[in-house]
Design a protein around this motif. Structure first.
Motif, PDB file in Angstrom:
ATOM      1  N   ARG A 288      -6.556  11.480  15.311  1.00 47.78           N
ATOM      2  CA  ARG A 288      -6.749  11.195  13.893  1.00 47.78           C
ATOM      3  C   ARG A 288      -5.586  11.749  13.073  1.00 47.78           C
ATOM      4  N   ARG A 289      -5.128  12.956  13.433  1.00 49.95           N
ATOM      5  CA  ARG A 289      -4.028  13.583  12.700  1.00 49.95           C
ATOM      6  C   ARG A 289      -2.760  12.755  12.837  1.00 49.95           C
ATOM      7  N   ARG A 290      -2.484  12.294  14.052  1.00 51.07           N
ATOM      8  CA  ARG A 290      -1.289  11.459  14.250  1.00 51.07           C
ATOM      9  C   ARG A 290      -1.428  10.140  13.496  1.00 51.07           C
ATOM     10  N   GLY A 291      -2.627   9.587  13.486  1.00 50.24           N
ATOM     11  CA  GLY A 291      -2.836   8.322  12.797  1.00 50.24           C
ATOM     12  C   GLY A 291      -2.605   8.424  11.304  1.00 50.24           C
ATOM     13  N   VAL A 292      -3.089   9.492  10.694  1.00 50.57           N
ATOM     14  CA  VAL A 292      -2.919   9.668   9.252  1.00 50.57           C
ATOM     15  C   VAL A 292      -1.453   9.847   8.886  1.00 50.57           C
ATOM     16  N   ALA A 293      -0.683  10.457   9.788  1.00 47.97           N
ATOM     17  CA  ALA A 293       0.739  10.670   9.512  1.00 47.97           C
ATOM     18  C   ALA A 293       1.499   9.358   9.389  1.00 47.97           C
ATOM     19  N   SER A 294       0.942   8.284   9.921  1.00 48.30           N
ATOM     20  CA  SER A 294       1.653   7.007   9.931  1.00 48.30           C
ATOM     21  C   SER A 294       1.324   6.119   8.730  1.00 48.30           C
ATOM     22  N   VAL A 295       0.424   6.553   7.840  1.00 44.34           N
ATOM     23  CA  VAL A 295       0.059   5.750   6.676  1.00 44.34           C
ATOM     24  C   VAL A 295       0.583   6.418   5.414  1.00 44.34           C
ATOM     25  N   VAL A 296       0.533   5.685   4.310  1.00 44.68           N
ATOM     26  CA  VAL A 296       1.067   6.205   3.041  1.00 44.68           C
ATOM     27  C   VAL A 296       0.031   6.054   1.939  1.00 44.68           C
ATOM     28  N   PRO A 297       0.143   6.863   0.876  1.00 41.51           N
ATOM     29  CA  PRO A 297      -0.777   6.732  -0.258  1.00 41.51           C
ATOM     30  C   PRO A 297      -0.668   5.352  -0.887  1.00 41.51           C
ATOM     31  N   ASN A 298      -1.780   4.886  -1.429  1.00 44.01           N
ATOM     32  CA  ASN A 298      -1.763   3.602  -2.116  1.00 44.01           C
ATOM     33  C   ASN A 298      -1.785   3.796  -3.632  1.00 44.01           C
ATOM     34  N   VAL A 299      -1.837   2.693  -4.371  1.00 40.92           N
ATOM     35  CA  VAL A 299      -1.723   2.785  -5.830  1.00 40.92           C
ATOM     36  C   VAL A 299      -2.923   3.491  -6.458  1.00 40.92           C
ATOM     37  N   ALA A 300      -4.063   3.522  -5.774  1.00 45.09           N
ATOM     38  CA  ALA A 300      -5.206   4.267  -6.304  1.00 45.09           C
ATOM     39  C   ALA A 300      -4.944   5.763  -6.231  1.00 45.09           C
ATOM     40  N   HIS A 301      -4.416   6.246  -5.091  1.00 42.91           N
ATOM     41  CA  HIS A 301      -4.030   7.656  -5.003  1.00 42.91           C
ATOM     42  C   HIS A 301      -2.991   7.992  -6.071  1.00 42.91           C
ATOM     43  N   ARG A 302      -2.008   7.134  -6.218  1.00 42.15           N
ATOM     44  CA  ARG A 302      -0.936   7.414  -7.174  1.00 42.15           C
ATOM     45  C   ARG A 302      -1.441   7.370  -8.611  1.00 42.15           C
ATOM     46  N   ALA A 303      -2.430   6.515  -8.873  1.00 42.27           N
ATOM     47  CA  ALA A 303      -2.995   6.451 -10.231  1.00 42.27           C
ATOM     48  C   ALA A 303      -3.678   7.763 -10.598  1.00 42.27           C
ATOM     49  N   LEU A 304      -4.405   8.357  -9.656  1.00 47.27           N
ATOM     50  CA  LEU A 304      -5.058   9.637  -9.940  1.00 47.27           C
ATOM     51  C   LEU A 304      -4.032  10.742 -10.143  1.00 47.27           C
ATOM     52  N   SER A 305      -2.931  10.692  -9.418  1.00 44.84           N
ATOM     53  CA  SER A 305      -1.851  11.645  -9.639  1.00 44.84           C
ATOM     54  C   SER A 305      -1.252  11.443 -11.031  1.00 44.84           C
ATOM     55  N   ARG A 306      -1.122  10.189 -11.419  1.00 50.51           N
ATOM     56  CA  ARG A 306      -0.591   9.895 -12.753  1.00 50.51           C
ATOM     57  C   ARG A 306      -1.524  10.416 -13.842  1.00 50.51           C
ATOM     58  N   LEU A 307      -2.826  10.299 -13.601  1.00 50.26           N
ATOM     59  CA  LEU A 307      -3.796  10.817 -14.566  1.00 50.26           C
ATOM     60  C   LEU A 307      -3.676  12.333 -14.688  1.00 50.26           C
ATOM     61  N   GLU A 308      -3.484  13.006 -13.559  1.00 47.16           N
ATOM     62  CA  GLU A 308      -3.282  14.452 -13.608  1.00 47.16           C
ATOM     63  C   GLU A 308      -2.030  14.799 -14.407  1.00 47.16           C
ATOM     64  N   GLY A 309      -0.993  13.989 -14.254  1.00 43.51           N
ATOM     65  CA  GLY A 309       0.220  14.223 -15.018  1.00 43.51           C
ATOM     66  C   GLY A 309      -0.006  14.088 -16.506  1.00 43.51           C
ATOM     67  N   ALA A 310      -0.992  13.268 -16.890  1.00 38.89           N
ATOM     68  CA  ALA A 310      -1.269  13.044 -18.305  1.00 38.89           C
ATOM     69  C   ALA A 310      -2.199  14.086 -18.907  1.00 38.89           C
TER      70      ALA A 310
END
Length: 230
Positions: free
Chosen positions: A55-77
């Motif tokens: 599972r750990r190796r599998g997660v390392a091969s994927v990337v955040p999507n726009v939903a993850h990035r949107a929540l990060s953007r909200l934190e920035g605001a």
């Protein structure tokens, strides 16, 4: 405006992270009792360690999507007014930039020492029984909360839920407690409750607002509205 966002498997599934539990109740071909309980680990530690190493190796091969990035953007605001509480054990929120974050069910990229209790960051396999970097003993297991174990930081989460103005549930079935009870708790203390989910969860206490759709669609749209309203 204080906001608590609870995220579940649905947000990471769109990045290609398996939801672990299949429709037949198995966790990627294994019984839950075999790979997600202390008893299963005691009975067959090699099976459990291999399972989480994969599972750990599998997660390392994927990337955040726009939903993850949107929540990060909200934190920035809004900064510390936002707390993201995730049931997910991947690190996609962190890689998207979120910092005000609680992993209530632990993290794949950490190990837990059964001897000294250390929780070091961990990216390598555990199957070969590497030593704990703190005490040197070879008693490391995945730092993942299994069935029958208490989630992390429950006091902090409950305090944030009770004090929030808006509680948002993203991509979670609402079937696993204590997380499943947070929307009702927030509502009891006067918060507005919102569900952003592929399919409405049918929560025991109805949400004030439900938006059905893919997390990559409904989460960025909701975040845009929150930021615009400030």
């Amino acid at each position: 405006m204080r906001i608590v966002v609870l995220t579940g498997a649905g947000i990471s599934a769109e990045s290609g992270v398996p939801t672990f539990r299949d429709a037949d109740g198995l966790w990627e071909g294994h019984r839950v009792e075999d790979v997600a309980t202390p008893e299963g680990f005691h009975a067959n530690p090699d099976l459990v360690l291999r399972f989480y190493d994969e599972r750990r190796r599998g997660v390392a091969s994927v990337v955040p999507n726009v939903a993850h990035r949107a929540l990060s953007r909200l934190e920035g605001a809004i900064g510390a007014e936002l707390l993201v509480v995730t049931q997910n054990v991947d690190d996609l929120h962190e890689r998207a930039g979120s910092r005000n974050l609680v992993h209530m069910h632990g993290e794949l990229r950490r190990a837990l020492c059964l001897s000294c209790g250390a929780r070091p960051e961990w990216t390598r396999d555990l199957i070969d029984r590497p030593p704990c970097p703190e005490c040197g003993k070879r008693m490391l297991r995945p730092d993942v909360v299994w069935f029958g174990e208490l989630p992390y930081e429950l006091d902090r989460i409950e305090q944030a839920v009770v004090a929030c103005d808006v509680f948002v549930s993203v991509g979670t079935s609402g079937a696993v407690y204590p997380a499943a009870g947070y929307a009702a708790l927030a509502a009891a203390f006067g918060a507005r409750t919102v569900e952003l989910n592929l399919v409405p969860s049918g929560a025991a206490v109805p949400f004030d607002e439900v938006r059905a759709g893919r997390a990559t669609e409904v989460v960025p749209a909701w975040v845009d509205e929150v930021i615009a309203a400030r």
